[in-house]
Design a protein around this motif. Sequence first.
Motif, PDB file in Angstrom:
ATOM      1  N   ASN A 186       0.734  -1.021  -0.039  1.00  0.00           N
ATOM      2  CA  ASN A 186       0.043  -0.099   0.045  1.00  0.00           C
ATOM      3  C   ASN A 186       0.928   1.400  -0.022  1.00  0.00           C
ATOM      4  OD1 ASN A 186      -2.423  -1.303   0.066  1.00  0.00           O
ATOM      5  ND2 ASN A 186      -1.949  -1.942   2.347  1.00  0.00           N
ATOM      6  N   THR A 187       2.160   1.156  -0.303  1.00  0.00           N
ATOM      7  CA  THR A 187       3.114   2.377  -0.450  1.00  0.00           C
ATOM      8  C   THR A 187       3.445   2.512  -2.016  1.00  0.00           C
ATOM      9  OG1 THR A 187       5.239   1.104  -0.399  1.00  0.00           O
ATOM     10  CG2 THR A 187       4.122   1.683   1.730  1.00  0.00           C
ATOM     11  N   ASP A 188       4.240   3.326  -2.241  1.00  0.00           N
ATOM     12  CA  ASP A 188       4.641   3.566  -3.581  1.00  0.00           C
ATOM     13  C   ASP A 188       5.938   2.982  -3.866  1.00  0.00           C
ATOM     14  OD1 ASP A 188       2.780   5.356  -4.081  1.00  0.00           O
ATOM     15  OD2 ASP A 188       3.531   7.200  -3.161  1.00  0.00           O
ATOM     16  N   ARG A 189       6.320   1.768  -3.180  1.00  0.00           N
ATOM     17  CA  ARG A 189       7.645   1.156  -3.552  1.00  0.00           C
ATOM     18  C   ARG A 189       7.504   0.516  -5.010  1.00  0.00           C
ATOM     19  NH1 ARG A 189       5.334  -3.202  -5.386  1.00  0.00           N
ATOM     20  NH2 ARG A 189       4.461  -4.726  -4.064  1.00  0.00           N
ATOM     21  N   ASP A 190       8.694   0.345  -5.331  1.00  0.00           N
ATOM     22  CA  ASP A 190       8.900   0.062  -6.800  1.00  0.00           C
ATOM     23  C   ASP A 190       8.687  -1.494  -7.137  1.00  0.00           C
ATOM     24  OD1 ASP A 190       9.598   2.300  -8.471  1.00  0.00           O
ATOM     25  OD2 ASP A 190      10.972   2.706  -6.764  1.00  0.00           O
ATOM     26  N   HIS A 191       9.052  -2.326  -6.060  1.00  0.00           N
ATOM     27  CA  HIS A 191       9.091  -3.742  -6.130  1.00  0.00           C
ATOM     28  C   HIS A 191       9.262  -4.461  -4.664  1.00  0.00           C
ATOM     29  CE1 HIS A 191       9.886  -6.970  -8.825  1.00  0.00           C
ATOM     30  NE2 HIS A 191      11.146  -7.689  -8.020  1.00  0.00           N
ATOM     31  N   PHE A 192       8.925  -5.527  -4.657  1.00  0.00           N
ATOM     32  CA  PHE A 192       8.958  -6.568  -3.460  1.00  0.00           C
ATOM     33  C   PHE A 192       9.974  -7.390  -3.753  1.00  0.00           C
ATOM     34  CE2 PHE A 192       7.343 -10.528  -1.331  1.00  0.00           C
ATOM     35  CZ  PHE A 192       8.007 -10.040  -0.105  1.00  0.00           C
ATOM     36  N   VAL A 193      11.006  -7.652  -3.006  1.00  0.00           N
ATOM     37  CA  VAL A 193      12.009  -9.042  -3.166  1.00  0.00           C
ATOM     38  C   VAL A 193      11.897  -9.789  -1.684  1.00  0.00           C
ATOM     39  CG1 VAL A 193      14.334  -9.258  -3.275  1.00  0.00           C
ATOM     40  CG2 VAL A 193      13.599  -7.379  -4.291  1.00  0.00           C
ATOM     41  N   GLY A 194      11.243 -10.773  -2.059  1.00  0.00           N
ATOM     42  CA  GLY A 194      11.131 -11.660  -0.976  1.00  0.00           C
ATOM     43  C   GLY A 194      10.138 -12.838  -1.558  1.00  0.00           C
ATOM     44  N   ILE A 195       9.761 -14.109  -0.777  1.00  0.00           N
ATOM     45  CA  ILE A 195       9.120 -15.215  -1.127  1.00  0.00           C
ATOM     46  C   ILE A 195       7.469 -14.729  -1.120  1.00  0.00           C
ATOM     47  CG2 ILE A 195      10.746 -16.806  -0.446  1.00  0.00           C
ATOM     48  CD1 ILE A 195       9.029 -17.156   2.119  1.00  0.00           C
ATOM     49  N   ASP A 196       6.632 -15.339  -1.853  1.00  0.00           N
ATOM     50  CA  ASP A 196       5.297 -15.475  -1.596  1.00  0.00           C
ATOM     51  C   ASP A 196       4.781 -15.801  -0.285  1.00  0.00           C
ATOM     52  OD1 ASP A 196       2.718 -15.738  -1.467  1.00  0.00           O
ATOM     53  OD2 ASP A 196       2.467 -16.226  -3.800  1.00  0.00           O
ATOM     54  N   ASN A 197       4.681 -14.910   0.656  1.00  0.00           N
ATOM     55  CA  ASN A 197       4.330 -15.645   2.108  1.00  0.00           C
ATOM     56  C   ASN A 197       3.126 -16.238   2.305  1.00  0.00           C
ATOM     57  OD1 ASN A 197       6.564 -14.568   3.622  1.00  0.00           O
ATOM     58  ND2 ASN A 197       6.329 -12.646   2.970  1.00  0.00           N
ATOM     59  N   VAL A 198       2.074 -15.912   1.623  1.00  0.00           N
ATOM     60  CA  VAL A 198       0.740 -16.787   1.712  1.00  0.00           C
ATOM     61  C   VAL A 198       1.059 -17.867   1.041  1.00  0.00           C
ATOM     62  CG1 VAL A 198      -1.318 -17.037   0.671  1.00  0.00           C
ATOM     63  CG2 VAL A 198      -0.644 -14.628   1.426  1.00  0.00           C
ATOM     64  N   ALA A 199       1.882 -18.163   0.022  1.00  0.00           N
ATOM     65  CA  ALA A 199       2.297 -19.555  -0.508  1.00  0.00           C
ATOM     66  C   ALA A 199       3.221 -20.176   0.648  1.00  0.00           C
ATOM     67  CB  ALA A 199       3.098 -19.436  -1.665  1.00  0.00           C
ATOM     68  N   ALA A 200       4.205 -19.440   1.319  1.00  0.00           N
ATOM     69  CA  ALA A 200       4.870 -20.013   2.387  1.00  0.00           C
ATOM     70  C   ALA A 200       4.026 -20.638   3.331  1.00  0.00           C
ATOM     71  CB  ALA A 200       6.050 -19.257   2.801  1.00  0.00           C
ATOM     72  N   GLY A 201       2.986 -19.747   3.706  1.00  0.00           N
ATOM     73  CA  GLY A 201       2.032 -20.322   4.795  1.00  0.00           C
ATOM     74  C   GLY A 201       1.382 -21.603   4.379  1.00  0.00           C
ATOM     75  N   ARG A 202       0.980 -21.648   3.152  1.00  0.00           N
ATOM     76  CA  ARG A 202       0.169 -22.779   2.629  1.00  0.00           C
ATOM     77  C   ARG A 202       1.212 -23.866   2.748  1.00  0.00           C
ATOM     78  NH1 ARG A 202      -4.810 -22.021  -0.008  1.00  0.00           N
ATOM     79  NH2 ARG A 202      -4.379 -24.125  -1.035  1.00  0.00           N
ATOM     80  N   THR A 203       2.493 -23.886   2.188  1.00  0.00           N
ATOM     81  CA  THR A 203       3.370 -24.968   2.388  1.00  0.00           C
ATOM     82  C   THR A 203       3.668 -25.317   3.720  1.00  0.00           C
ATOM     83  OG1 THR A 203       4.783 -23.826   0.474  1.00  0.00           O
ATOM     84  CG2 THR A 203       5.804 -25.384   1.973  1.00  0.00           C
ATOM     85  N   ALA A 204       3.552 -24.525   4.731  1.00  0.00           N
ATOM     86  CA  ALA A 204       3.708 -25.032   6.115  1.00  0.00           C
ATOM     87  C   ALA A 204       2.487 -25.705   6.525  1.00  0.00           C
ATOM     88  CB  ALA A 204       3.829 -23.677   6.971  1.00  0.00           C
ATOM     89  N   GLY A 205       1.530 -25.405   6.068  1.00  0.00           N
ATOM     90  CA  GLY A 205       0.104 -26.169   6.476  1.00  0.00           C
ATOM     91  C   GLY A 205       0.205 -27.691   5.790  1.00  0.00           C
TER      92      GLY A 205
END
Length: 342
Positions: free
Chosen positions: A158-177
């Motif tokens: 929700n900011t004006d950032r240009d890009h996100f560098v990291g994993i898909d955290n929803v997918a990471a949570g699903r993997t943990a599940g």
Amino acid sequence: MARPTVNDIARAAGVSLATVDRVLNQRPGVTDKTVGRVNAAIDALGYVRDVTAANLARQRRYRMTFVLPETPVLFVGTLREAIAEAVRGSAADRTDVRIVTFPAGNPHALVRSLRTISRANTDGMAIFAPETPHVRDAIARLKADGVPIVALVSDLPNTDRDHFVGIDNVAAGRTAGVLMGKFHGRQPGTVMVLVSSMQARDNVERRLGFDRVMAERFPLIEVLPSVEGHDDDAVTARVVSEVLDGRPDVTGIYSVGHGSRALLDVLRPRIAPGGLSVVAHELTKVTREALTSGMFDAVISQNVGHIVRSAIRVLRAKSDGLGIVQSQERIRIEIVVQENLP
């Protein structure tokens, strides 16, 4: 045919080489009409600028800033080590990197730190911090000043950032599940969820993904409300002990956040290795030890070196007005168990 040059552009647009240079480097002092003529000549000639050669000719050095919390969490220490390694390897790329820190959990101190950053002293900023109204305003100021910004590890959508560098955290949570459900063998159970903070977007997204999979595929397992450790060992030890004392039926623990030292300290005298199914995040000295001893079953990790190198590449590209190679900058979710410890 020979590749078009800046001399060709100048002739086609009817301007001087100095004017072409100003337009290419987006410097002031050129009218909109002239900028239009130069850009039209660039398009007509099919000119592609060799940014690397131009930067080398000007002896330009990139100045990158990483904004990180001051915290004992080992994952942040791993990030700092990866930044130091990237700095050693980026000398040939003419890239200087500095780290600006702020007290974790203090948004006002974070904003004060961000006020020290401007286009005058940085060509790009990578930030690992929670999203708050103060942070959104500070990022908006920096973007208006022309500073490229990437969110690191935890997104700031929700900011004006240009890009996100990291994993898909929803997918990471699903993997943990999926892992937690499989470790239970589709039998009933009770899972405690330990988070650093429910104000941290990566924690929230991981919890969301975890809950969805547990509800969809493993309805016999009860998932307890989150308990927050706030990256404080004493608080973590207390809340984990309270849950284990109050719920002796706990069969699994999902550690969502970035730190597991206190969790491991609580479990050692209580639970034999393999006595609970434990899934955690981030490969650190502590989680490595927990996997080796059998106290943790799996760690969902992300390549921190890739994250740092990707952030620097993205910021350099944004600073030069170039595109990025999406596949190169995609951070993969890694599952680490005792048998494949790197």
